[in-house]
Design an enzyme around this catalytic site. Sequence first.
Site, PDB file in Angstrom:
ATOM      1  N   ASP A   8     -14.146  74.068  88.858  1.00  0.00           N
ATOM      2  CA  ASP A   8     -13.446  74.854  89.877  1.00  0.00           C
ATOM      3  C   ASP A   8     -13.924  74.453  91.266  1.00  0.00           C
ATOM      4  OD1 ASP A   8     -11.928  76.228  87.986  1.00  0.00           O
ATOM      5  OD2 ASP A   8     -13.515  77.694  87.652  1.00  0.00           O
ATOM      6  N   LYS A  47     -12.783  71.159  82.360  1.00  0.00           N
ATOM      7  CA  LYS A  47     -11.493  71.833  82.569  1.00  0.00           C
ATOM      8  C   LYS A  47     -11.040  71.625  84.005  1.00  0.00           C
ATOM      9  CE  LYS A  47     -11.013  76.538  83.013  1.00  0.00           C
ATOM     10  NZ  LYS A  47     -10.122  76.867  84.129  1.00  0.00           N
ATOM     11  N   ASP A  68      -5.777  72.993  82.492  1.00  0.00           N
ATOM     12  CA  ASP A  68      -5.500  74.437  82.468  1.00  0.00           C
ATOM     13  C   ASP A  68      -4.405  74.750  83.484  1.00  0.00           C
ATOM     14  OD1 ASP A  68      -5.675  77.191  82.311  1.00  0.00           O
ATOM     15  OD2 ASP A  68      -7.592  77.326  83.358  1.00  0.00           O
ATOM     16  N   LYS A  87      -1.303  76.235  82.544  1.00  0.00           N
ATOM     17  CA  LYS A  87      -0.569  77.435  82.103  1.00  0.00           C
ATOM     18  C   LYS A  87       0.933  77.355  82.354  1.00  0.00           C
ATOM     19  CE  LYS A  87      -4.502  80.580  82.905  1.00  0.00           C
ATOM     20  NZ  LYS A  87      -5.429  79.758  83.681  1.00  0.00           N
ATOM     21  N   ASP A 144       8.137  78.030  81.564  1.00  0.00           N
ATOM     22  CA  ASP A 144       9.447  77.718  82.151  1.00  0.00           C
ATOM     23  C   ASP A 144      10.435  77.590  80.989  1.00  0.00           C
ATOM     24  OD1 ASP A 144      11.532  76.751  83.881  1.00  0.00           O
ATOM     25  OD2 ASP A 144      10.002  75.953  85.230  1.00  0.00           O
ATOM     26  N   ASN A 151      13.192  73.123  77.894  1.00  0.00           N
ATOM     27  CA  ASN A 151      13.395  71.707  78.227  1.00  0.00           C
ATOM     28  C   ASN A 151      12.447  71.252  79.342  1.00  0.00           C
ATOM     29  OD1 ASN A 151      14.885  69.203  77.965  1.00  0.00           O
ATOM     30  ND2 ASN A 151      15.683  69.679  80.009  1.00  0.00           N
ATOM     31  N   THR A 157      -6.292  88.265  81.595  1.00  0.00           N
ATOM     32  CA  THR A 157      -7.282  89.356  81.619  1.00  0.00           C
ATOM     33  C   THR A 157      -7.134  90.200  82.885  1.00  0.00           C
ATOM     34  OG1 THR A 157      -8.826  87.688  82.414  1.00  0.00           O
ATOM     35  CG2 THR A 157      -9.075  88.390  80.135  1.00  0.00           C
ATOM     36  N   ARG A 174     -19.319  78.804  86.812  1.00  0.00           N
ATOM     37  CA  ARG A 174     -20.446  78.946  87.741  1.00  0.00           C
ATOM     38  C   ARG A 174     -21.841  78.886  87.127  1.00  0.00           C
ATOM     39  NH1 ARG A 174     -17.281  83.848  90.263  1.00  0.00           N
ATOM     40  NH2 ARG A 174     -16.551  83.727  88.105  1.00  0.00           N
TER      41      ARG A 174
HETATM   42  O1  C5P Z   1     -17.297  80.651  86.758  1.00  0.00           O
HETATM   43  P1  C5P Z   1     -16.841  81.244  85.446  1.00  0.00           P
HETATM   44  O2  C5P Z   1     -17.739  80.882  84.282  1.00  0.00           O
HETATM   45  O3  C5P Z   1     -16.541  82.718  85.548  1.00  0.00           O
HETATM   46  O4  C5P Z   1     -15.457  80.471  85.173  1.00  0.00           O
HETATM   47  C1  C5P Z   1     -14.649  80.760  84.067  1.00  0.00           C
HETATM   48  C2  C5P Z   1     -13.420  79.879  84.063  1.00  0.00           C
HETATM   49  O5  C5P Z   1     -12.552  80.334  83.043  1.00  0.00           O
HETATM   50  C3  C5P Z   1     -12.614  79.907  85.362  1.00  0.00           C
HETATM   51  O6  C5P Z   1     -11.998  78.619  85.528  1.00  0.00           O
HETATM   52  C4  C5P Z   1     -11.574  80.969  85.098  1.00  0.00           C
HETATM   53  O7  C5P Z   1     -10.416  80.801  85.817  1.00  0.00           O
HETATM   54  C5  C5P Z   1     -11.308  80.766  83.601  1.00  0.00           C
HETATM   55  N1  C5P Z   1     -10.783  81.963  82.907  1.00  0.00           N
HETATM   56  C6  C5P Z   1     -11.456  83.181  82.852  1.00  0.00           C
HETATM   57  N2  C5P Z   1     -10.905  84.247  82.192  1.00  0.00           N
HETATM   58  C7  C5P Z   1      -9.720  84.135  81.599  1.00  0.00           C
HETATM   59  C8  C5P Z   1      -9.027  82.925  81.630  1.00  0.00           C
HETATM   60  C9  C5P Z   1      -9.591  81.863  82.299  1.00  0.00           C
HETATM   61  O8  C5P Z   1     -12.545  83.287  83.382  1.00  0.00           O
HETATM   62  N3  C5P Z   1      -9.232  85.161  80.942  1.00  0.00           N
END
Ligand code: C5P
Length: 235
Positions: free
Chosen positions: A10, A34, A61, A63, A66, A69, A121, A213
């Site tokens: 990220d 990712k 990632d 997502k 649409d 096709n 979430t 992180r």
């Molecule tokens: O920094 P952290 O460990 O919180 O990052 C988690 C990663 O997983 C981020 O890229 C976040 O967008 C993704 N993610 C999440 N919860 C979800 C779906 C994806 O934390 N339900």
Amino acid sequence: MGKDVIIALDFPSANEVYAFLDRFGGESRKPFVKIGMELFYAAGAEVVREVKRRGHKVFLDLKLHDIPNTVKRSMSVLSGLDADMCNLHAGGGSAMMKAALKGLTRADGSRPLLIAVTQLTSTSEEVMHNELWIDRPLDETVMHYASLAADAGLDGVVCSPLEAGKVHERCGKKFLTVTPGIRFDDASKGDQVRVTTPAKARELGSDYIVVGRPVTAAEDPVAAYRRCVAEFCGE
Ligand code: C5P
């Protein structure tokens, strides 16, 4: 299929990604990474190609959601980038998911893994009821979307490690659970609410953990990554 740790890259720019990955240059195990929307939209397909050239597996990632096709044709482009895992919103329905699988399948029959997002979430039950007009309870909806994805032939879902057992029970042991929300037991949670350690995620049956992180912001990211692998993969 072996368990693996996926590092969420990220970062806002490709240069920051490359500087981060340079730190793993001496590692025999190149981390699975990712790439999300922010980086992909900022740096384009070239960042995927470069990360693949460096020997990493890539979870794109993006997502997708649409008409079938459009999703099929877009997935075919992502598959051509040699992505190892892609995802879409199960809310797009079975026809869209089946079309995505067709689009991902390469001439030689191989394809990236395809993972579904059920309900984000960030979506509460209240929002689901009042805005989306989905009257069922949130956890039932999540499990229903997981079943829909499994029936369409997808490989798994993104979910909490706390839901991994239930997903496997409903959709089979081989149906993959890709689980974010991971923190070491001696660290802060950041903005995540329900968190699990890598060791606990293993115990709960997660197939892949997605860690951002705790690795990217660590003083020593390589050591933090190794700790995740040791706890989660038992290596
Ligand atoms: O920094 P952290 O460990 O919180 O990052 C988690 C990663 O997983 C981020 O890229 C976040 O967008 C993704 N993610 C999440 N919860 C979800 C779906 C994806 O934390 N339900």
